[in-house]
Every structure is written in structure tokens, then in C-alpha cells.
Motif scaffolding. Structure first.
Motif, PDB file in Angstrom:
ATOM      1  N   HIS A 103       7.992  14.678   8.514  1.00  0.00           N
ATOM      2  CA  HIS A 103       7.510  13.310   8.773  1.00  0.00           C
ATOM      3  C   HIS A 103       7.219  12.727   7.389  1.00  0.00           C
ATOM      4  O   HIS A 103       6.542  13.376   6.585  1.00  0.00           O
ATOM      5  N   PRO A 104       7.700  11.528   7.093  1.00  0.00           N
ATOM      6  CA  PRO A 104       7.423  10.978   5.750  1.00  0.00           C
ATOM      7  C   PRO A 104       5.934  10.671   5.568  1.00  0.00           C
ATOM      8  O   PRO A 104       5.463  10.569   4.433  1.00  0.00           O
ATOM      9  N   LEU A 105       5.208  10.520   6.684  1.00  0.00           N
ATOM     10  CA  LEU A 105       3.785  10.147   6.693  1.00  0.00           C
ATOM     11  C   LEU A 105       3.601   8.748   6.063  1.00  0.00           C
ATOM     12  O   LEU A 105       4.430   8.365   5.251  1.00  0.00           O
TER      13      LEU A 105
ATOM     14  N   PRO B  42       0.805  -1.229   0.000  1.00  0.00           N
ATOM     15  CA  PRO B  42       0.000   0.000   0.000  1.00  0.00           C
ATOM     16  C   PRO B  42       0.838   1.279   0.000  1.00  0.00           C
ATOM     17  O   PRO B  42       1.947   1.299   0.526  1.00  0.00           O
ATOM     18  N   SER B  43       0.280   2.324  -0.599  1.00  0.00           N
ATOM     19  CA  SER B  43       0.947   3.628  -0.645  1.00  0.00           C
ATOM     20  C   SER B  43      -0.091   4.679  -1.007  1.00  0.00           C
ATOM     21  O   SER B  43      -0.986   4.422  -1.811  1.00  0.00           O
ATOM     22  N   THR B  44       0.033   5.850  -0.425  1.00  0.00           N
ATOM     23  CA  THR B  44      -0.748   7.012  -0.897  1.00  0.00           C
ATOM     24  C   THR B  44       0.191   7.972  -1.602  1.00  0.00           C
ATOM     25  O   THR B  44       0.084   8.228  -2.800  1.00  0.00           O
ATOM     26  N   ARG B  45       1.164   8.507  -0.838  1.00  0.00           N
ATOM     27  CA  ARG B  45       2.039   9.560  -1.353  1.00  0.00           C
ATOM     28  C   ARG B  45       2.943   9.102  -2.502  1.00  0.00           C
ATOM     29  O   ARG B  45       3.004   9.747  -3.557  1.00  0.00           O
ATOM     30  N   THR B  46       3.663   8.013  -2.297  1.00  0.00           N
ATOM     31  CA  THR B  46       4.678   7.644  -3.282  1.00  0.00           C
ATOM     32  C   THR B  46       4.032   7.334  -4.628  1.00  0.00           C
ATOM     33  O   THR B  46       4.431   7.863  -5.669  1.00  0.00           O
ATOM     34  N   GLN B  47       3.017   6.482  -4.574  1.00  0.00           N
ATOM     35  CA  GLN B  47       2.382   6.112  -5.841  1.00  0.00           C
ATOM     36  C   GLN B  47       1.706   7.311  -6.513  1.00  0.00           C
ATOM     37  O   GLN B  47       1.922   7.582  -7.697  1.00  0.00           O
TER      38      GLN B  47
HETATM   39  N1   CP Z   1       5.964   8.442   2.726  1.00  0.00           N
HETATM   40  C1   CP Z   1       5.436   7.409   2.073  1.00  0.00           C
HETATM   41  O1   CP Z   1       6.157   6.550   1.555  1.00  0.00           O
HETATM   42  O2   CP Z   1       4.084   7.377   2.055  1.00  0.00           O
HETATM   43  P1   CP Z   1       3.210   6.266   1.327  1.00  0.00           P
HETATM   44  O3   CP Z   1       3.461   4.955   2.050  1.00  0.00           O
HETATM   45  O4   CP Z   1       1.811   6.735   1.449  1.00  0.00           O
HETATM   46  O5   CP Z   1       3.689   6.160  -0.092  1.00  0.00           O
END
Ligand code: CP
Length: 356
Positions: free
Chosen positions: A262-264, A49-54
Motif C-alpha cells: 500500500h503506498p500509504l 501534504p506528504s509524510t513519506r515522500t518528503q
Molecule cells: N506514498 C506517499 O506518497 O505518501 P505521502 O503522501 O505521505 O508522501
């Protein structure tokens, strides 16, 4: 020259500076780049899962005028039928011009790069590395602090499993005068190989157990989530949960020009009341990440030469000692190691073992 982006260590200092400079130029004048990747395709293969990276990879390519394909749930692809990374990459690299991937196994991006005819960008390989998060962090620091050197950088939370922490220390230790304040419990302390990196680069570091004690000395505070999914048992996670929480009271101990990154995603390690403080830049950081990825896509596509490690490779069929290494699930992968004195370092996940 940019090739596959597996580990930022493979980039030269000037490559890194070029990415930061280009991200800056794109941010200032996005229209100038809005057609730069017209006709090019990015594939995002996210096995985790990912929000930001993807999404930031996808928006980066769309804002450059390109298009995207891919999956965010491997169970909706032929991975569900048992297709290997090798075969998936061989197919997708025939469709796309560049591939960004995330996978739970350590060394998976390196494994993919062996079979790809287009650049692979590592979007996170298990607890190992997350180079584009580090680019995000570097671009954020460049803009928010105005410099990348002579910073007291506090890193707090899960320093053992946090791949973003490992990548950030490796990169920031190249800049003069940076000092690392490592704030964690004994159980979640920084791994020895990252201490070795700091020792080799002559960067000072100290280990402390109290966030309040560290606050007054920091120019930057990099908070991290306790990575529940990487714990062997729920009991071990619960013992660490909620130990470090940044709230208004602790923030009041910080400098006026402190920046909080924070990378979140966050869970409970930063309270919501902190979000409105101008020192909290973690939401802006995710936007900087999109510009960092735009710069990376552009530079990677401009000058793609698909070579990687060119040193001496040793094949050792006894295999890697890291149970989370990709070689244990994708068993066709050659058991490649680099020699380091008496030690052999796995070419995929960097775990070291004694040579035979
Ligand atoms: N910072 C980061 O990698 O967020 P995601 O897991 O949402 O991609």
C-alpha cells in the motif's frame, strides 16, 4: 543516464535495473555511502501534504552525507505572494543541486523542469504520476518476492485517481509474464490510456468487482486509498467509501506467500488486525522507499544531463483540455504538444486531444 525524473517511462530498462541494484547495495552496506553526497544540497518543494515522500527524500540525502532545504507549506514561502513555479525553480536551482517537488497540478514537474538548471524529481503531480513511489514499489517487490516477472498483481480501490497505480502498471508491464487483476467499482476503474499500455505490452489483465473473488489468485495485492481530494463532490466520495476493505477474513483467502503493499496513507481500506500478518509489508515498503530514493539521488547527481523530450514539439495555443493541467494556472507556459497520429498529447500532463 538519468536526467530529470518526471515519468519513469523516460528511463531505460537498464536505468531501472541499476536503481534497484544500487538500492540493494546501499541497503546491505549503508556506511559505504554515508559520505557520497557530502557538500551537495537537496531542495524539497512540497506544494501538497506528504509524510513519506518528503521525509524519505530528506533522510535519503542526510544518510548520503548531504543537506536539505525547502518548504512543506508553500504559504510559508513567496508562493503565498503569487510567485510562479518558473521563478521559484529559477531561484531554488541556484541554491540546490537537485530538487524534489510535489504539486497538485498535473504536469507541474515537467513545467518546473523547463526552468531548472538542476535535476527535478517528480514527487507527485496531481493525479498524474508518482515515479518515486513506483521505484519504492519495485524495490519492495524485488526484495519481498525475489522477482519482478511472472507475478499476478492485484490492484484494488481507486484505480481511476491513483497515480501510484498508473505508474506501477506502466513499469511492471515491461516485465515478462505479469498479469494485472484490477479490483474496483465501475466509477473508479482504470483509465483507458493505462489499458492501452497493458494491451501494447501484451500483459494480460482482468477487471473484477470483488476483492474476495480475486484473493486466491494473487501473488501481490496493492491496496489503495479512495482519494477523497480528487472527487468533484462529497456525495460521489461517500458512494465509494468503504467498498473495498481488506480484513482478516478476506486475507484468509490469500496465498501463504502473498505480499500486501500500500503506498500509504491508509484510511479504512486495511483493518489494523492485518498489520501483524507477515504478508503485510506496507510499513517495510516505506523504508525500501528511502533506499530507492538514495539510489536515485546518487545516480541522478552522478550523471546529470538536463535534457528531456527531444522529439518534435507542436505549439497549439488553444491549450490543453485537462482542467487539472498546470498550463491553466501557470499561464506563461508554452502550450506544447507531441503528435500521435491525429491526436495531440500535452507535454505536461499527457492528456490527448484531436489535432486541428
Ligand atoms: N506514498 C506517499 O506518497 O505518501 P505521502 O503522501 O505521505 O508522501
Amino acid at each position: 543516464m538519468l536526467n530529470h525524473i518526471i515519468d519513469l517511462e523516460e528511463l531505460s530498462f537498464s536505468d531501472l535495473q541499476e536503481i534497484v541494484r544500487l538500492a540493494d547495495k546501499i541497503m546491505k552496506n549503508p556506511k559505504e555511502y554515508s559520505e557520497a553526497c557530502r557538500g551537495r544540497i537537496l531542495a524539497t518543494l512540497f506544494y501538497e501534504p506528504s509524510t513519506r515522500t518528503q521525509m524519505s527524500f530528506q533522510t535519503a540525502m542526510l544518510r548520503l552525507g548531504g543537506q536539505t532545504i525547502g518548504f512543506d507549506n508553500p504559504m510559508n514561502s513567496s508562493v503565498a505572494k503569487g510567485e510562479t513555479i518558473k521563478d521559484t525553480i529559477k531561484i531554488v536551482s541556484g541554491y540546490a543541486d537537485i530538487i524534489a517537488m510535489r504539486h497538485p497540478s498535473e504536469g507541474s514537474a515537467k513545467a518546473a523542469s523547463l526552468y531548472s538548471s538542476v535535476p527535478i524529481i517528480n514527487g507527485g503531480d496531481g493525479g498524474h504520476l508518482h515515479p518515486t513511489q513506483t521505484l519504492t514499489d519495485v524495490v519492495t517487490l524485488h526484495h519481498e518476492k525475489g522477482r519482478l516477472n511472472h507475478l499476478n498483481i492485484g490492484l484494488c480501490g481507486d484505480l481511476k485517481n491513483g497515480r501510484t497505480v498508473h505508474s506501477l502498471i506502466k513499469t511492471m508491464s515491461h516485465f515478462e509474464g505479469n498479469k494485472f487483476i484490477l479490483i474496483s467499482t465501475k466509477e473508479l476503474g482504470i483509465p483507458q490510456y493505462i489499458k492501452d499500455v497493458m494491451n501494447r505490452s501484451c500483459c494480460e489483465y482482468i477487471e473484477v468487482k470483488s476483492l474476495a473473488e480475486a484473493m486466491p489468485m494473487l501473488d501481490v495485492l496493492y491496496m489503495t486509498r479512495i482519494q477523497r481530494e480528487r472527487f468533484p463532490s462529497e456525495e460521489e466520495y461517500i458512494a465509494q467509501q468503504g467498498v473495498f476493505v481488506l480484513d482478516k477474513e478476506k486475507l484468509s483467502l490469500g496465498k501463504k506467500d502473498l505480499k500486501i503493499l500500500h503506498p500509504l496513507p491508509r484510511v479504512d481500506e486495511i483493518t489494523n488486525e492485518v498489520d501483524n500478518d507477515p504478508r503485510a509489508v506496507y510499513f517495510k515498503q516505506a523504508v525500501y522507499g528511502m533506499y530507492a530514493r538514495m539510489a536515485l539521488i546518487l545516480l541522478t547527481l552522478q550523471d546529470a544531463k538536463y535534457t528531456y523530450y527531444t522529439g518534435k514539439t507542436i505549439i497549439d495555443n488553444t491549450g490543453c483540455t485537462n482542467s487539472r493541467c498546470i498550463t491553466h494556472t501557470e499561464t506563461y507556459l508554452p502550450r506544447k504538444f507531441k503528435a500521435h497520429g491525429d491526436l495531440l498529447e500535452c507535454e505536461y500532463c499527457d492528456a490527448r486531444k484531436l489535432g486541428q
